[in-house]
Design a protein around this motif. Structure first.
Motif, PDB file in Angstrom:
ATOM      1  N   ASP A  29      33.296  34.097  44.560  1.00  0.00           N
ATOM      2  CA  ASP A  29      34.070  34.461  43.059  1.00  0.00           C
ATOM      3  C   ASP A  29      34.964  33.057  42.876  1.00  0.00           C
ATOM      4  OD1 ASP A  29      33.150  36.754  42.641  1.00  0.00           O
ATOM      5  OD2 ASP A  29      34.681  37.844  43.505  1.00  0.00           O
ATOM      6  N   SER A  30      35.498  32.316  43.871  1.00  0.00           N
ATOM      7  CA  SER A  30      36.023  31.261  43.749  1.00  0.00           C
ATOM      8  C   SER A  30      35.094  30.159  43.286  1.00  0.00           C
ATOM      9  CB  SER A  30      36.492  30.652  45.298  1.00  0.00           C
ATOM     10  OG  SER A  30      35.466  30.297  46.221  1.00  0.00           O
ATOM     11  N   SER A  31      33.950  29.964  43.698  1.00  0.00           N
ATOM     12  CA  SER A  31      33.078  28.926  42.730  1.00  0.00           C
ATOM     13  C   SER A  31      32.846  29.121  41.377  1.00  0.00           C
ATOM     14  CB  SER A  31      31.868  29.030  43.501  1.00  0.00           C
ATOM     15  OG  SER A  31      30.842  27.820  43.056  1.00  0.00           O
ATOM     16  N   LYS A  33      35.144  30.793  39.537  1.00  0.00           N
ATOM     17  CA  LYS A  33      36.327  30.619  38.832  1.00  0.00           C
ATOM     18  C   LYS A  33      36.467  29.076  38.562  1.00  0.00           C
ATOM     19  CE  LYS A  33      38.750  34.590  40.475  1.00  0.00           C
ATOM     20  NZ  LYS A  33      39.769  35.467  41.513  1.00  0.00           N
ATOM     21  N   ASN A  34      35.914  28.391  39.553  1.00  0.00           N
ATOM     22  CA  ASN A  34      36.256  26.779  39.280  1.00  0.00           C
ATOM     23  C   ASN A  34      35.386  26.332  38.205  1.00  0.00           C
ATOM     24  OD1 ASN A  34      38.017  26.742  41.368  1.00  0.00           O
ATOM     25  ND2 ASN A  34      36.551  26.118  42.878  1.00  0.00           N
TER      26      ASN A  34
END
Length: 310
Positions: A29-31, A33-34
């Protein structure tokens, strides 16, 4: 040339996708969001850049003359501009309603709609299919970024090449559109043979079905290039014919074009998670063939009109 420059944007974001996703089996999910935040910031800055565009010299002269004669205060100036903006918006909207009912726009609508369907396909569906193909192994997610880059290369090559040829009258618009249809149909056939049929509808897992051919990354990337090249054929010629037919009403005409294209792109994104790949390809083939025929009719009408004027 505008189209070729516009599609350069497909290179940079997809390079990030390749380097960040290559070798991954799941996308964190972090990727996501980025990527979302980066694209959001870029779109906001791009929109705000319109504020720094200069007005043309004729508009500045008219504005200064009106200010000198009738606008006595800042409050009156603001009210005058607001009223003008509202009046211009009403006029443009009325013109749009008139153009929607015109024969040219009605005939070009299938071609505009097709551009929306294949826009969703090459920008979202096809990359998802590649990433969900288990036979590509750990390289599958990285291939999504490479595929996007190759699509962009196809768009840039098509936009620059056909822009120069058509500018010098070496290629007719109908020839370019026909080439785009053939290129897309070849790409659809290869995709049908190379990508599993259930690839678009698989959620969070790789497809286990086997296509007719052993999945090949080279063929997948070749199809990406063909999708970009064919898309540039359709879009550049739609821009060209709208600018030619509606030279004095370009803003409403292009608004209709982008509206139809965007609506069908949204529809394609909606059904893409439910329809098997074969049915999605068949739908695009049917609409692409119809749109090409209608484009030929509009071009013939325009040539007849030009001949009469001559």
């Amino acid at each position: 040339m505008f189209w070729a420059l516009l599609q350069c944007s497909m290179l940079f974001g997809n390079l990030y996708i390749y380097f960040d996703w290559n070798g991954r089996t799941e996308i964190p999910d972090s990727s996501r969001k980025n990527i979302f935040l980066s694209l959001l910031i870029a779109s906001v800055l791009g929109t705000l850049s319109f504020l720094v565009l200069r007005k043309n010299h004729h508009e500045e002269e008219m504005l200064s003359e009106e200010e000198g004669q009738s606008l006595l205060s800042a409050g009156m100036m603001y009210k005058h501009r607001a009223n003008n903006a509202m009046q211009d918006a009403k006029v443009e909207f009325g013109t749009i309603l008139e153009l929607v009912k015109s024969k040219t726009i009605l005939l070009l609508s299938p071609c505009m709609a097709y551009s929306g369907l294949e826009l969703s396909f090459y920008s979202g569906v096809y990359g998802t299919c590649i990433g969900a193909t288990a036979q590509f192994g750990d390289a599958a997610k990285g291939l999504i970024g490479i595929s996007g880059i190759v699509v962009g290369i196809g768009e840039i090559v098509g936009g620059g090449f056909f822009g120069l040829l058509c500018k010098n009258n070496r290629f007719r618009r109908t020839s370019v559109v026909f080439l785009g249809m053939v290129v897309h149909f070849v790409a659809f056939y290869l995709i049908f043979l190379n990508i599993p049929d259930d690839a678009p509808v698989v959620i969070k897992t790789n497809t286990q079905k086997n296509p007719y051919l052993s999945p090949s990354a080279s063929i997948a990337l070749l199809c990406s290039f063909l999708l970009g090249l064919g898309d540039s054929c359709f879009n550049t010629q739609l821009y060209s014919i709208l600018g030619r037919v509606y030279a004095e009403q370009s803003t409403p005409a292009f608004a209709i074009f982008k509206f139809i294209q965007s609506v069908f792109a949204a529809v394609a994104f909606f059904y893409s998670g439910y329809l098997m790949l074969m049915w999605q390809l068949l739908l695009m083939i049917a609409l692409g063939f119809t749109g090409t025929l209608c484009f030929f009719m509009v071009e013939r009408m325009q040539n007849f009109t030009d001949l009469q004027e001559y």
